[in-house]
Enzyme design. Structure first.
Site, mmCIF file in Angstrom:
data_model
loop_
_atom_site.group_PDB
_atom_site.id
_atom_site.type_symbol
_atom_site.label_atom_id
_atom_site.label_comp_id
_atom_site.label_asym_id
_atom_site.label_seq_id
_atom_site.Cartn_x
_atom_site.Cartn_y
_atom_site.Cartn_z
ATOM 1 N N GLU A 52 -20.122 8.594 54.110
ATOM 2 C CA GLU A 52 -19.774 9.523 53.059
ATOM 3 C C GLU A 52 -18.427 10.321 53.607
ATOM 4 O O GLU A 52 -18.180 10.490 54.523
ATOM 5 C CB GLU A 52 -20.847 10.721 53.044
ATOM 6 N N LYS A 125 -22.482 13.265 43.217
ATOM 7 C CA LYS A 125 -23.696 13.710 43.878
ATOM 8 C C LYS A 125 -24.477 14.845 43.362
ATOM 9 O O LYS A 125 -24.062 15.727 43.115
ATOM 10 C CB LYS A 125 -23.110 14.197 45.441
ATOM 11 N N CYS A 162 -25.855 11.422 50.574
ATOM 12 C CA CYS A 162 -26.252 12.242 51.834
ATOM 13 C C CYS A 162 -27.560 13.149 51.234
ATOM 14 O O CYS A 162 -28.580 12.706 51.270
ATOM 15 C CB CYS A 162 -25.058 13.191 52.094
#
Length: 296
Positions: A52, A125, A162
């Site tokens: 990431e 995200k 993540c």
């Protein structure tokens, strides 16, 4: 009546990259990732996963408005531009994580770059953490793209970013959209509020659980090394990147300090057979799951 023919075997060669990314020189970090991408492609990898936000140190340990300047529109971000060139040259797919500026909005975004170097689509995200050492809500708006899956090399893949990797709903949503393999680029390490807490084992187990309950392989790529942003807390990123099969068993893994490329050939036909046989999707009872869609 003739004998039943065996179905054609489908496979996918995947790679996870693990390396330190703490240089203040953005070009240096991108070049280090590019070197590993080339190594992975030379080993036959078709889908290559960097960590990431790999173009620089993990800056979310500090709240500093000047750091919003690190964000760029997708078409201009040097990490995206570099990975597009590599993907087209090497004929590989690269899920590329970057800090996106879209007008006045800022996102932790993933550009899915296909083997022709074109951007197949983006995923922003969805789950944004906020805690000591991971103050992402200051920088990132919650993603508005919804979960995404993409078709590459005859396989459908899903990518979370993540903090998404801790949520079974994210993995299941991608699986219900047809994903056969799940990828998670990551930046995670020490917890500044508790020096004795090592989350690396539970971090792995959470994703191995997604592999088991969806009966599909999972790939996670994390950074390593110590990083300290000016005015921020010190972070030590713990690596432990890995690749599992559809049973959640580790087929390739790193520890806390190795730099390099993990590769594995995934048997998608076998996974599909096991997934059907386990009955997880047959036996779902979505009419009972309304509570999952309620806040609180």
């Amino acid at each position: 009546m003739g004998a039943m023919s065996e179905p054609a075997t489908r496979s996918l060669v995947v790679a996870a990259l693990q390396l330190p990314l703490g240089s203040p020189d953005e070009a240096e970090n991108i070049a280090a990732v590019a070197t590993l991408v080339e190594q992975a492609a030379a080993q036959g990898a078709q889908v290559i996963l960097p960590p990431e936000l790999f173009s620089g140190p993990y800056f979310c340990t500090v709240e500093e408005e000047a750091l919003f300047a690190l964000a760029r529109p997708m078409a201009e971000h040097p990490a995206v531009v570099a990975m597009q060139a590599l993907a087209g040259k090497l004929k590989v797919a690269i899920p590329t994580s970057f800090f996106e500026r879209d007008g006045h909005h800022y996102y932790n975004t993933l550009a899915m770059i296909g083997p022709d170097g074109a951007i197949v689509g983006i995923y922003r995200k969805s789950h944004i953490p906020d805690g000591p050492g991971y103050e992402e809500k200051y920088y990132f708006r919650p993603g508005n793209s919804g979960f995404k899956v993409w078709d590459v090399f005859g396989a459908r893949i899903g990518v979370g970013v993540c903090w998404d990797q801790w949520y079974p709903e994210c993995a299941r949503a991608m699986a219900l959209m047809g994903a056969e393999v799940l990828f998670y680029p990551t930046a995670i390490g020490s917890e500044p509020y508790d020096a004795g807490l090592d989350t690396s084992r539970m971090w792995r187990r959470a994703m191995q659980g997604h592999a088991v309950s969806n009966c599909m392989p999972v790939i996670a790529a994390n950074r390593i090394g110590a990083e300290t942003m000016p005015g921020g807390v010190a972070q030590s990123f713990y690596g432990h990147s890995f690749i599992t099969d559809e049973w959640g068993d580790l087929v390739a893994e790193y520890g806390a300090s190795e730099s390099g490329v993990l590769t594995a050939t995934l048997d998608l036909s076998r996974a599909a057979t096991h997934r059907a046989g386990m009955g997880f999707f047959r036996d779902r009872r979505p009419q009972l799951y309304g509570r999952l869609c309620e806040d609180g």
